[in-house]
Design an enzyme around this catalytic site. Sequence first.
Site, mmCIF file in Angstrom:
data_model
loop_
_atom_site.group_PDB
_atom_site.id
_atom_site.type_symbol
_atom_site.label_atom_id
_atom_site.label_comp_id
_atom_site.label_asym_id
_atom_site.label_seq_id
_atom_site.Cartn_x
_atom_site.Cartn_y
_atom_site.Cartn_z
ATOM 1 N N LYS A 53 -24.731 -20.123 3.308
ATOM 2 C CA LYS A 53 -23.388 -19.613 3.153
ATOM 3 C C LYS A 53 -22.837 -20.165 1.548
ATOM 4 O O LYS A 53 -23.048 -21.221 1.274
ATOM 5 C CB LYS A 53 -22.167 -20.042 3.978
ATOM 6 C CG LYS A 53 -20.878 -19.244 3.654
ATOM 7 C CD LYS A 53 -19.911 -19.414 4.900
ATOM 8 C CE LYS A 53 -19.480 -21.043 5.010
ATOM 9 N NZ LYS A 53 -18.384 -21.203 4.113
ATOM 10 N N ASP A 95 -19.076 -16.079 1.191
ATOM 11 C CA ASP A 95 -18.097 -16.398 1.619
ATOM 12 C C ASP A 95 -16.572 -15.967 0.998
ATOM 13 O O ASP A 95 -15.892 -16.861 0.657
ATOM 14 C CB ASP A 95 -17.886 -17.789 2.207
ATOM 15 C CG ASP A 95 -16.854 -17.940 3.237
ATOM 16 O OD1 ASP A 95 -15.983 -17.196 3.790
ATOM 17 O OD2 ASP A 95 -16.323 -19.119 3.344
ATOM 18 N N LYS A 149 -14.314 -13.747 1.249
ATOM 19 C CA LYS A 149 -13.052 -13.398 2.135
ATOM 20 C C LYS A 149 -12.308 -12.379 1.183
ATOM 21 O O LYS A 149 -11.057 -12.503 1.161
ATOM 22 C CB LYS A 149 -12.277 -14.727 2.123
ATOM 23 C CG LYS A 149 -12.830 -15.746 3.185
ATOM 24 C CD LYS A 149 -11.931 -17.050 3.362
ATOM 25 C CE LYS A 149 -12.664 -18.096 4.090
ATOM 26 N NZ LYS A 149 -13.649 -18.777 3.452
ATOM 27 N N PHE A 150 -12.924 -11.174 1.125
ATOM 28 C CA PHE A 150 -12.031 -10.006 0.492
ATOM 29 C C PHE A 150 -10.538 -9.835 1.510
ATOM 30 O O PHE A 150 -10.580 -9.844 2.595
ATOM 31 C CB PHE A 150 -13.042 -8.724 0.430
ATOM 32 C CG PHE A 150 -14.224 -8.975 -0.440
ATOM 33 C CD1 PHE A 150 -14.024 -8.790 -1.913
ATOM 34 C CD2 PHE A 150 -15.534 -9.342 0.115
ATOM 35 C CE1 PHE A 150 -15.125 -9.041 -2.526
ATOM 36 C CE2 PHE A 150 -16.426 -9.319 -0.723
ATOM 37 C CZ PHE A 150 -16.414 -9.178 -2.013
ATOM 38 N N GLY A 151 -9.584 -9.693 0.719
ATOM 39 C CA GLY A 151 -8.527 -9.301 1.304
ATOM 40 C C GLY A 151 -7.338 -8.675 0.465
ATOM 41 O O GLY A 151 -6.448 -9.207 0.347
ATOM 42 N N ILE A 176 -6.211 -4.593 -1.710
ATOM 43 C CA ILE A 176 -6.401 -3.159 -1.427
ATOM 44 C C ILE A 176 -7.811 -2.573 -1.758
ATOM 45 O O ILE A 176 -8.825 -3.350 -2.215
ATOM 46 C CB ILE A 176 -5.256 -2.562 -2.237
ATOM 47 C CG1 ILE A 176 -5.661 -2.646 -3.754
ATOM 48 C CG2 ILE A 176 -3.874 -2.805 -1.985
ATOM 49 C CD1 ILE A 176 -4.976 -1.698 -4.826
ATOM 50 N N SER A 196 -9.598 -0.443 -3.606
ATOM 51 C CA SER A 196 -10.035 -0.276 -5.092
ATOM 52 C C SER A 196 -10.036 -1.371 -5.731
ATOM 53 O O SER A 196 -11.262 -1.643 -6.386
ATOM 54 C CB SER A 196 -9.101 0.611 -5.920
ATOM 55 O OG SER A 196 -7.922 0.020 -6.114
ATOM 56 N N TYR A 214 -12.935 -30.291 13.254
ATOM 57 C CA TYR A 214 -14.408 -30.188 13.641
ATOM 58 C C TYR A 214 -14.870 -30.090 15.264
ATOM 59 O O TYR A 214 -14.075 -30.713 16.143
ATOM 60 C CB TYR A 214 -15.264 -31.393 13.134
ATOM 61 C CG TYR A 214 -15.146 -31.230 11.617
ATOM 62 C CD1 TYR A 214 -15.543 -30.558 10.860
ATOM 63 C CD2 TYR A 214 -14.773 -32.561 11.053
ATOM 64 C CE1 TYR A 214 -15.651 -30.448 9.090
ATOM 65 C CE2 TYR A 214 -14.526 -32.491 9.491
ATOM 66 C CZ TYR A 214 -15.182 -31.682 8.991
ATOM 67 O OH TYR A 214 -15.062 -31.614 7.576
#
Length: 270
Positions: A65, A96, A98-100, A102, A104, A217
């Site tokens: 990752k 990692d 973390k798309f977030g 709109i 386009s 953890y």
Amino acid sequence: MSRHATITQSYQERASLPKTSPVASYLLRLIAAKKTNLCVSADVSTTRELLQLAEEVGDSICMLKTHADIINDFGPRTIEGLKEIAAKKHFLVFEDRKFGDIGSTVQKQFTAGPLQIVRWANIINAHIFPGPAIITALSQARPRCRQLLILAEMSSAGNLMTGSYTEQCVVEARKNPEFVMGFIAQRTLNEQPGDNFITMTPGVQIGATGDGLGQQYNTPEKVIGEAGTDIIIVGRGVYGAQDKRAKAEEYRVRAWKAYEGNWRCYCNKR
């Protein structure tokens, strides 16, 4: 309530189930072949550190990752070096990001800019806070061999990814089985008979309960053996160790034994 069928099946068996995407099927077979359900989180800041870590732990992992945006000198050398080591050591690369945003915007973040994530990351992840269109947008921008994990739960204290949000993540995943391969979550989210999502769990470290910054953890035995997840994600427990190779192997052995204990227990009841 009985445990889901995917907990009673081997990784190899699950790789052949209907509706399993090509990348998910490959990953499950890779896990079975290498006997590792360990993903190491490479939270380092230089290309040299990233490639060195990949070389050291590559034989013990099924996935690496990355956080490309914290690599100070990220560039073509990073991309080509990582692809070469991943091919040689037989592991997948999970960015990692973390798309977030709109649709386009996330398409451009995925395919363009200095990181060029679409070129080298086999797997990406996203929040669905912007709505389900984010899944469509990323799917339209990808080659066929790229897959998505939905960030359904987090390991940090007080996070808001609970309840109805997590439930909606599963709903949207079921609508997009050709692209969504699974979740980042603290437990298996497979509930319906046809579910075969891969669940990856961060926040795993041996001998620690937290980091003072909200991280909580768990042990490999708890997340694999009790929570029924498929892959553990270990960061500081490996990259912060003096002997990273040996520490990665320790996590691999413990996580694999937890899986075998689960599987053998249910096989004996068949």
